[in-house]
Design a protein around this motif. Structure first.
Motif, mmCIF file in Angstrom:
data_model
loop_
_atom_site.group_PDB
_atom_site.id
_atom_site.type_symbol
_atom_site.label_atom_id
_atom_site.label_comp_id
_atom_site.label_asym_id
_atom_site.label_seq_id
_atom_site.Cartn_x
_atom_site.Cartn_y
_atom_site.Cartn_z
ATOM 1 N N ALA A 61 8.323 13.162 0.924
ATOM 2 C CA ALA A 61 7.292 13.647 1.842
ATOM 3 C C ALA A 61 6.535 12.472 2.451
ATOM 4 N N PRO A 62 5.994 12.632 3.650
ATOM 5 C CA PRO A 62 5.312 11.524 4.333
ATOM 6 C C PRO A 62 4.138 10.976 3.523
ATOM 7 N N LEU A 63 3.922 9.685 3.688
ATOM 8 C CA LEU A 63 2.794 8.985 3.079
ATOM 9 C C LEU A 63 1.885 8.489 4.196
ATOM 10 N N ALA A 64 0.576 8.660 4.037
ATOM 11 C CA ALA A 64 -0.375 8.238 5.062
ATOM 12 C C ALA A 64 -1.415 7.318 4.450
ATOM 13 N N ASP A 65 -1.771 6.257 5.187
ATOM 14 C CA ASP A 65 -2.792 5.332 4.707
ATOM 15 C C ASP A 65 -4.034 5.347 5.582
ATOM 16 N N GLY A 66 -4.173 6.369 6.463
ATOM 17 C CA GLY A 66 -5.317 6.447 7.366
ATOM 18 C C GLY A 66 -5.021 5.927 8.751
ATOM 19 N N ARG A 67 -4.051 5.031 8.846
ATOM 20 C CA ARG A 67 -3.668 4.488 10.156
ATOM 21 C C ARG A 67 -2.210 4.770 10.488
ATOM 22 N N HIS A 68 -1.381 4.827 9.455
ATOM 23 C CA HIS A 68 0.052 5.009 9.660
ATOM 24 C C HIS A 68 0.561 6.143 8.783
ATOM 25 N N VAL A 69 1.692 6.653 9.173
ATOM 26 C CA VAL A 69 2.402 7.662 8.371
ATOM 27 C C VAL A 69 3.790 7.113 8.084
ATOM 28 N N PHE A 70 4.140 7.085 6.798
ATOM 29 C CA PHE A 70 5.415 6.535 6.373
ATOM 30 C C PHE A 70 6.300 7.648 5.812
ATOM 31 N N TYR A 71 7.568 7.535 6.085
ATOM 32 C CA TYR A 71 8.538 8.499 5.589
ATOM 33 C C TYR A 71 9.493 7.765 4.647
ATOM 34 N N PRO A 72 9.280 7.856 3.346
ATOM 35 C CA PRO A 72 10.155 7.144 2.407
ATOM 36 C C PRO A 72 11.606 7.635 2.517
ATOM 37 N N ALA A 122 0.831 -1.206 0.000
ATOM 38 C CA ALA A 122 0.000 0.000 0.000
ATOM 39 C C ALA A 122 0.863 1.253 0.000
ATOM 40 N N MET A 123 1.950 1.231 0.773
ATOM 41 C CA MET A 123 2.870 2.367 0.782
ATOM 42 C C MET A 123 3.512 2.542 -0.584
ATOM 43 N N LEU A 124 3.915 1.414 -1.186
ATOM 44 C CA LEU A 124 4.558 1.478 -2.494
ATOM 45 C C LEU A 124 3.594 1.989 -3.553
ATOM 46 N N LYS A 125 2.317 1.618 -3.444
ATOM 47 C CA LYS A 125 1.326 2.093 -4.407
ATOM 48 C C LYS A 125 1.181 3.604 -4.323
ATOM 49 N N GLN A 126 1.130 4.131 -3.110
ATOM 50 C CA GLN A 126 1.041 5.580 -2.953
ATOM 51 C C GLN A 126 2.282 6.271 -3.500
ATOM 52 N N PHE A 127 3.421 5.670 -3.235
ATOM 53 C CA PHE A 127 4.667 6.253 -3.740
ATOM 54 C C PHE A 127 4.678 6.250 -5.266
ATOM 55 N N THR A 128 4.179 5.169 -5.868
ATOM 56 C CA THR A 128 4.131 5.077 -7.328
ATOM 57 C C THR A 128 3.202 6.139 -7.904
ATOM 58 N N GLU A 129 2.039 6.308 -7.287
ATOM 59 C CA GLU A 129 1.110 7.336 -7.759
ATOM 60 C C GLU A 129 1.740 8.724 -7.676
ATOM 61 N N ARG A 130 2.474 8.956 -6.612
ATOM 62 C CA ARG A 130 3.165 10.251 -6.478
ATOM 63 C C ARG A 130 4.222 10.411 -7.566
ATOM 64 N N LEU A 131 4.934 9.326 -7.853
ATOM 65 C CA LEU A 131 5.977 9.381 -8.886
ATOM 66 C C LEU A 131 5.377 9.690 -10.252
#
Length: 244
Positions: free
Chosen positions: A230-241, A179-188
């Motif tokens: 920049a941080p990524l959030a999935d509603g429960r967690h915040v990830f810092y790539p 899920a984190m990788l998907k968000q990162f891909t969309e951002r890319l």
């Protein structure tokens, strides 16, 4: 299937041949037998019997030939569908079957054509695109970058790895990491300056931007790196790539 299994023992007899043999035996042998018995009991003259049998045999052969020709032609759609499937399995050749018929044989050809096209598209996606990110994979990113170089002049090729993806998966689970990788891909893919992007390994991306000179290109890549970190959030967690 029993009769089919029996006829399959005769390897020199193909499928149309099986149908033609059964048709001949099932229709003409009883007819000839009935005529012969009728002649024997109703005509005493042997010459007349032989003459009638000769005429009957000639007419039967002509009728049989015509019937077998038509039956074989009616089997053509089935044979064409079979050849199309075999050719695609062996050589990946896409067939061109007629699709304008509405009976069962026409539906068979149409369904075969449609199924092969769908299968070919699926194989292309599985071979050239990552199911997680939707980005080109394996050799495809390199091909796309080479095409851009040939078409539009100099570009800068960049490799970027999300260093802590495996840590996220180890700490949480694989689904969370994906899920984190998907968000990162969309951002890319939202980066307007990127002209080609692909995934070459788990968490490793390759992309290209237009070359604008060393200083300008470095500034552009630095800004892109800051935005991508920049941080990524999935509603429960915040990830810092963490990018390298």
């Amino acid at each position: 299937m029993r009769f089919y299994q029996f006829l399959s023992q005769f390897r020199w007899l193909n499928y149309p041949g099986k149908i033609l043999v059964v048709t001949f035996v099932g229709i003409h042998i009883p007819l000839i037998t009935a005529v012969v018995v009728s002649l024997i009991y109703s005509v005493a003259d042997l010459a007349t019997v032989l003459a009638v049998l000769g005429i009957l045999l000639a007419a039967t052969l002509v009728g049989t030939g015509f019937t077998l020709y038509v039956l074989y032609d009616l089997l053509t759609p089935i044979l064409a569908a079979s050849r199309a499937l075999r050719d695609y399995r062996v050589s990946r050749r896409i067939p061109t079957l007629p699709t304008g018929f509405s009976d069962e044989a026409g539906m068979l050809m149409r369904d075969t054509q449609s199924t092969i096209h769908e299968l070919a598209g699926l194989l292309v996606r599985l071979t050239n695109f990552d199911p997680e990110s939707g980005l080109p994979i394996r050799h495809r990113p390199r091909q796309l970058i080479q095409e851009e170089i040939e078409a539009g002049g100099p570009i800068a090729g960049v490799a970027m790895r999300v260093k802590n993806r495996s840590e996220v998966e180890a700490f949480f689970d694989i689904d969370t990491g994906q899920a984190m990788l998907k968000q990162f891909t969309e951002r890319l893919t939202r980066e307007l300056s990127i002209i080609v992007a692909g995934r070459v390994a788990p968490g490793v991306f390759k992309f290209a931007i237009r070359w604008k000179g060393l200083a300008e290109t470095e500034r552009e890549l630095k800004g892109m790196s800051e935005r991508m970190s920049a941080p990524l959030a999935d509603g429960r967690h915040v990830f810092y790539p963490r990018l390298v």
